[in-house]
Write an enzyme that holds these catalytic residues in place. Structure first.
Site, PDB file in Angstrom:
ATOM      1  N   HIS A 130       0.812  -1.218   0.000  1.00 36.63           N
ATOM      2  CA  HIS A 130       0.000   0.000   0.000  1.00 36.63           C
ATOM      3  C   HIS A 130       0.854   1.281   0.000  1.00 36.63           C
ATOM      4  O   HIS A 130       0.347   2.353  -0.292  1.00 36.63           O
ATOM      5  CB  HIS A 130      -0.976  -0.004   1.190  1.00 36.63           C
ATOM      6  CG  HIS A 130      -0.346   0.262   2.519  1.00 36.63           C
ATOM      7  ND1 HIS A 130      -0.021  -0.735   3.411  1.00 36.63           N
ATOM      8  CD2 HIS A 130       0.013   1.430   3.129  1.00 36.63           C
ATOM      9  CE1 HIS A 130       0.505  -0.206   4.507  1.00 36.63           C
ATOM     10  NE2 HIS A 130       0.521   1.118   4.351  1.00 36.63           N
ATOM     11  N   ASP A 186       0.042  -7.806   1.865  1.00 36.48           N
ATOM     12  CA  ASP A 186       0.349  -6.383   1.694  1.00 36.48           C
ATOM     13  C   ASP A 186       1.861  -6.145   1.593  1.00 36.48           C
ATOM     14  O   ASP A 186       2.405  -5.228   2.187  1.00 36.48           O
ATOM     15  CB  ASP A 186      -0.237  -5.577   2.859  1.00 36.48           C
ATOM     16  CG  ASP A 186      -0.169  -4.077   2.612  1.00 36.48           C
ATOM     17  OD1 ASP A 186      -0.125  -3.666   1.432  1.00 36.48           O
ATOM     18  OD2 ASP A 186      -0.123  -3.305   3.588  1.00 36.48           O
ATOM     19  N   SER A 207       4.880   2.099   7.962  1.00 37.85           N
ATOM     20  CA  SER A 207       4.505   0.949   7.128  1.00 37.85           C
ATOM     21  C   SER A 207       5.671   0.512   6.245  1.00 37.85           C
ATOM     22  O   SER A 207       6.330   1.325   5.596  1.00 37.85           O
ATOM     23  CB  SER A 207       3.320   1.315   6.234  1.00 37.85           C
ATOM     24  OG  SER A 207       2.177   1.551   7.018  1.00 37.85           O
TER      25      SER A 207
END
Length: 309
Positions: free
Chosen positions: A152, A182, A261
């Site tokens: 993402h 992800d 992230s």
């Protein structure tokens, strides 16, 4: 009839003065100048004291030479001192008391730091202006410039740029993705010659309560280090938009925020056990509440095309 002695009335010639009388060899006169006095020799007492002083000096020097020689001989032939465990313990204790040692967190952060990268995805507006689409963190897993991050972070980007620990930058391209976890694998087009890859380890043997750190670029600031513990394993997480459910996640309580992230979750040994993926926050702020999730490195190994641990 005795005759009376008669004396002549003539006067006798005067006796010549002493200075006018010639001197014969060896004769001397009363008025002769006295001889010049010779220097007086030191009294016997002074000579004796000087002699004693020299003897004392020689004695002291001899004693010093003897002591020095004995010390050198003793040092050369002395048996080496045996170091006991007590000596070692005392030295370690003295070091601990006099020097501040780095904390386990600091040592772990220092070990992983050369392998952490800043990842930024760019897109273009309708007018062709390049703008930032998203940013996050990545971790170098192969020293040729192969990087693990979250899908993402770079999804939808037309250009991906990475900045390494030494400050150098490079474009990167996507070479593999794993949507179910992800994850995305990037390859930098130009990697530093001395790039260091992180050390990875299995989650097997880890327990809730073990200390960990999360390293990344929260809100673009970093690299930043936050510390916490493992809270649990095999967790599930539903994205706020409800588009994806992630399974088999590691839960941890080290602070993680947008920008973390794709960054590494690291043990106190500096080994990567997961890739930070999400945080749980029921509010709209989406900042850390102490509930973070990471994809286990076993899953990430599959994305790399490597066999799991």
């Amino acid at each position: 009839m005795p005759r009376i002695a008669r004396y002549s009335s003539s006067r006798r010639d005067p006796v010549p003065a002493a200075e006018d009388t010639p001197l014969t060899a060896g004769a001397s006169t009363v008025d002769e100048a006295p001889h010049q006095a010779e220097p007086a020799s030191p009294p016997p007492t002074s000579r004796r004291r000087l002699h004693v002083a020299w003897l004392l000096l020689i004695f002291v020097l001899s004693m010093n030479a003897g002591v020095l020689g004995f010390w050198a001989y003793d040092q050369k032939h002395r048996a080496p001192q045996q170091i006991t465990q007590k000596d070692i313990d005392a030295a370690v204790l003295r070091t601990l008391q006099t020097q501040t040692l780095p904390s386990p967190t600091a040592k772990a952060a220092a070990k992983i730091a050369p392998s952490v990268v800043h990842v930024v995805g760019y897109t273009r507006t309708k007018r062709g202006t390049e703008i930032e689409r998203g940013e996050g963190t990545g971790v170098v897993v192969v020293d040729t410039g192969v990087i693990l991050t979250n899908l993402h972070v770079i999804n939808g980007a037309r250009r991906i740029a990475v900045q390494f620990a030494d400050g150098s930058t490079s474009n990167a391209e996507v070479i593999n993705v794993q949507p179910e976890n992800d994850l995305a694998v990037l390859k930098a087009t130009e990697a530093p010659d001395d790039l260091q890859a992180a050390t990875m380890r299995s989650t097997e043997g880890l327990n809730a309560g073990d200390q960990v750190i999360a390293v990344g670029f929260p809100f673009g600031i970093g690299p930043s280090v936050s510390a916490g513990v493992l809270s649990g394993f095999k967790r599930e997480f539903q994205s706020p938009e409800g588009k994806q459910r992630l399974r088999n996640l590691i839960q941890f309580d080290a602070a993680a925020n947008p920008g973390n992230s794709g960054g590494p979750l690291v043990t106190m040994d500096g080994e990567v056990i997961g890739i930070v993926t999400a945080i749980l926050n029921p509010t709209a702020s989406r900042t850390s509440l102490g509930i973070g999730f990471a994809v286990p490195i076993e899953n990430a190994a599959k994305a790399l095309g490597s066999p799991p641990f």
